[in-house]
Design a protein around this motif. Structure first.
Motif, PDB file in Angstrom:
ATOM      1  N   THR A  86       0.833  -1.207   0.000  1.00  0.00           N
ATOM      2  CA  THR A  86       0.000   0.000   0.000  1.00  0.00           C
ATOM      3  C   THR A  86       0.864   1.252   0.000  1.00  0.00           C
ATOM      4  OG1 THR A  86      -0.195  -0.087   2.433  1.00  0.00           O
ATOM      5  CG2 THR A  86      -1.937  -1.139   1.134  1.00  0.00           C
ATOM      6  N   TRP A 128     -13.775 -10.123 -10.970  1.00  0.00           N
ATOM      7  CA  TRP A 128     -14.485  -9.007 -10.340  1.00  0.00           C
ATOM      8  C   TRP A 128     -15.986  -9.088 -10.597  1.00  0.00           C
ATOM      9  CZ3 TRP A 128     -13.079  -5.400  -6.865  1.00  0.00           C
ATOM     10  CH2 TRP A 128     -13.932  -4.307  -6.677  1.00  0.00           C
ATOM     11  N   SER A 176      -9.952  -7.957   2.291  1.00  0.00           N
ATOM     12  CA  SER A 176     -11.061  -7.032   2.056  1.00  0.00           C
ATOM     13  C   SER A 176     -10.562  -5.639   1.698  1.00  0.00           C
ATOM     14  CB  SER A 176     -11.969  -6.969   3.293  1.00  0.00           C
ATOM     15  OG  SER A 176     -11.243  -6.507   4.418  1.00  0.00           O
ATOM     16  N   LYS A 177      -9.464  -5.212   2.341  1.00  0.00           N
ATOM     17  CA  LYS A 177      -8.884  -3.915   2.007  1.00  0.00           C
ATOM     18  C   LYS A 177      -8.306  -3.933   0.590  1.00  0.00           C
ATOM     19  CE  LYS A 177      -7.635  -2.790   6.789  1.00  0.00           C
ATOM     20  NZ  LYS A 177      -6.515  -2.478   7.731  1.00  0.00           N
ATOM     21  N   ARG A 230     -10.535  -2.946  -2.352  1.00  0.00           N
ATOM     22  CA  ARG A 230     -10.682  -1.511  -2.623  1.00  0.00           C
ATOM     23  C   ARG A 230      -9.606  -1.046  -3.604  1.00  0.00           C
ATOM     24  NH1 ARG A 230     -13.535   2.411  -0.291  1.00  0.00           N
ATOM     25  NH2 ARG A 230     -12.830   4.554  -0.600  1.00  0.00           N
ATOM     26  N   TYR A 231      -8.394  -1.537  -3.422  1.00  0.00           N
ATOM     27  CA  TYR A 231      -7.301  -1.163  -4.320  1.00  0.00           C
ATOM     28  C   TYR A 231      -7.537  -1.725  -5.719  1.00  0.00           C
ATOM     29  CZ  TYR A 231      -4.456   0.883  -0.626  1.00  0.00           C
ATOM     30  OH  TYR A 231      -3.972   1.713   0.367  1.00  0.00           O
ATOM     31  N   ASN A 254     -10.453  -2.252  -7.021  1.00  0.00           N
ATOM     32  CA  ASN A 254     -11.508  -1.400  -7.568  1.00  0.00           C
ATOM     33  C   ASN A 254     -10.908  -0.132  -8.174  1.00  0.00           C
ATOM     34  OD1 ASN A 254     -13.864   0.068  -8.118  1.00  0.00           O
ATOM     35  ND2 ASN A 254     -14.806  -0.422  -6.169  1.00  0.00           N
ATOM     36  N   VAL A 255      -9.996   0.507  -7.439  1.00  0.00           N
ATOM     37  CA  VAL A 255      -9.343   1.720  -7.936  1.00  0.00           C
ATOM     38  C   VAL A 255      -8.538   1.408  -9.202  1.00  0.00           C
ATOM     39  CG1 VAL A 255      -7.597   3.487  -7.437  1.00  0.00           C
ATOM     40  CG2 VAL A 255      -9.256   2.835  -5.680  1.00  0.00           C
ATOM     41  N   MET A 278      -9.371   8.494  -3.217  1.00  0.00           N
ATOM     42  CA  MET A 278      -9.982   7.172  -3.050  1.00  0.00           C
ATOM     43  C   MET A 278      -9.086   6.239  -2.247  1.00  0.00           C
ATOM     44  SD  MET A 278     -11.985   6.366  -6.645  1.00  0.00           S
ATOM     45  CE  MET A 278     -10.671   6.819  -7.775  1.00  0.00           C
ATOM     46  N   GLU A 338     -11.035   5.013   3.589  1.00  0.00           N
ATOM     47  CA  GLU A 338     -11.481   3.625   3.667  1.00  0.00           C
ATOM     48  C   GLU A 338     -12.997   3.514   3.750  1.00  0.00           C
ATOM     49  OE1 GLU A 338      -9.583   1.608   6.840  1.00  0.00           O
ATOM     50  OE2 GLU A 338      -7.555   1.854   6.046  1.00  0.00           O
ATOM     51  N   THR A 341     -17.576   5.538  -0.669  1.00  0.00           N
ATOM     52  CA  THR A 341     -18.055   4.538  -1.618  1.00  0.00           C
ATOM     53  C   THR A 341     -17.405   4.757  -2.978  1.00  0.00           C
ATOM     54  OG1 THR A 341     -20.191   4.426  -0.473  1.00  0.00           O
ATOM     55  CG2 THR A 341     -20.091   3.558  -2.730  1.00  0.00           C
ATOM     56  N   LEU A 342     -16.878   3.690  -3.552  1.00  0.00           N
ATOM     57  CA  LEU A 342     -16.242   3.783  -4.860  1.00  0.00           C
ATOM     58  C   LEU A 342     -17.236   3.416  -5.953  1.00  0.00           C
ATOM     59  CD1 LEU A 342     -12.777   2.061  -4.214  1.00  0.00           C
ATOM     60  CD2 LEU A 342     -13.387   4.475  -4.009  1.00  0.00           C
TER      61      LEU A 342
END
Length: 334
Positions: free
Chosen positions: A120, A240, A259-260, A263-264, A266-267, A288, A292, A295-296
């Motif tokens: 990260t 996805w 789970s974190k 998010r990455y 998704n980005v 983004m 945390e 919403t993305l």
């Protein structure tokens, strides 16, 4: 050529690298060989020596000097000096003890070093460096060759963007240009650049998105995947949309971070959407990544996600019709 940095003699650079000894050689890039060296004050340096056989020439060398000498950011590699001596063209940088990101991501036994916190930090550092280039430096800069081997790592595994030989400067509100000579690296080039010669901040965002997916998955975009896509972005997209995105996460980061990691991913997928106007800018990307709870938006299908589209992206010179009526006369993939 007006240069705002120290100019060294060839003899001093040769002495610093033990006469460009093979034992001092760190690697080889599109520019030429890179050597480890040391200045008289004890500072370690990396020395890039333009090869006569290099696909890059003096214009790229000059471009890198004029660009990076004006840049100051903790996530950009620092240029310390240069040497121009008859047939020799040499650049001298701060030395990065952990070399490049690709060696850790795709090396045989180094992935263990890349825990979740390190990954990260690398993603966020690259994002900060790219945001600086696009928005906060004295001029807007499009890198055009962002890839894992051009991300160098210091002794604390902080990332620094390097290799500005293909970068372009834009003034005022301009943020895109055209070329009939597409130069870049297979797997990282955006579709509008590869097929139409259009490069912009959005094409850098695309390359960044590829990097994010590679860093989180620990896999090359150009690897073989048992789907119709044959590459990582398409494979990741298949996972996805079927709700199995967690399967893309490198098992070495640990289940607690899975789970974190989504998010990455998704980005990353937002950054590689086929339409460049759908991609977020780097200011939005940084926002983004730093939140945390926000919403993305869901990503749209990435570019080059099928074998049909991928087959049109090759190293052979081609002409492509476009709204700009631009003819691509040369495609040089590195």
């Amino acid at each position: 050529m007006e240069v705002e940095l120290p100019v060294f003699s060839y003899s001093s650079v040769s002495a610093a690298t033990n006469n460009f000894s093979p034992q001092n050689k760190l690697g080889e890039g599109g520019f030429g060989p890179v050597y480890k060296g040391g200045l008289q004050n004890g500072q370690e340096i990396a020395v890039k020596r333009l090869s006569q056989k290099s696909g890059q020439g003096f214009e790229e060398f000059r471009n890198e000097i004029l660009l990076i000498a004006k840049l100051q950011h903790r996530n950009l590699v620092r240029l310390l000096g240069c040497c121009i001596d008859h047939v020799e063209s040499i650049l001298m940088y701060e030395y990065m003890p952990n070399k490049s990101l690709d060696m850790f991501l795709f090396g045989s036994n180094k992935q263990e070093t890349l825990d979740w916190k390190t990954r990260t930090r690398i993603v966020e550092g690259i994002a900060q460096g790219l945001l600086y280039l696009h928005e906060y430096s004295r001029v807007r800069i499009i890198h055009r060759d962002l890839k894992a081997s051009n991300i160098l790592l210091d002794d604390e595994m902080n990332p620094k963007i390097s290799d500005f030989g293909l970068a372009r400067i834009f003034g005022g509100t301009d943020s895109r240009g055209y070329t009939n000579r597409v130069v870049g690296t297979f797997g990282y080039i955006s579709p509008e650049y590869a097929l139409e010669g259009l490069f912009s901040t959005n094409s850098d965002v695309y390359s960044f998105g590829v990097l994010v997916v590679e860093i989180i998955s620990g896999r090359k975009n150009t690897g073989f995947y048992k789907t119709d896509s044959l590459h990582l972005l398409g494979h990741g997209w298949d996972l996805w949309i079927s709700g199995r995105g967690v399967e893309l996460v490198d098992g070495k980061v640990g289940s607690a971070a899975a789970s974190k990691a989504l998010r990455y991913i998704n980005v990353g997928l937002l950054c590689v959407q086929e339409n460049p106007n759908d991609r977020p800018n780097m200011l939005s990307v940084v926002s983004m990544l730093s939140s945390e709870i926000a919403t993305l938006p869901p990503p749209k299908k990435p570019a080059f996600s099928t074998t049909n589209l991928l087959s049109s992206y090759s190293s052979q010179p081609k002409s492509y019709p476009s709204e700009h009526h631009l003819t691509i006369s040369e495609i040089v993939l590195r």
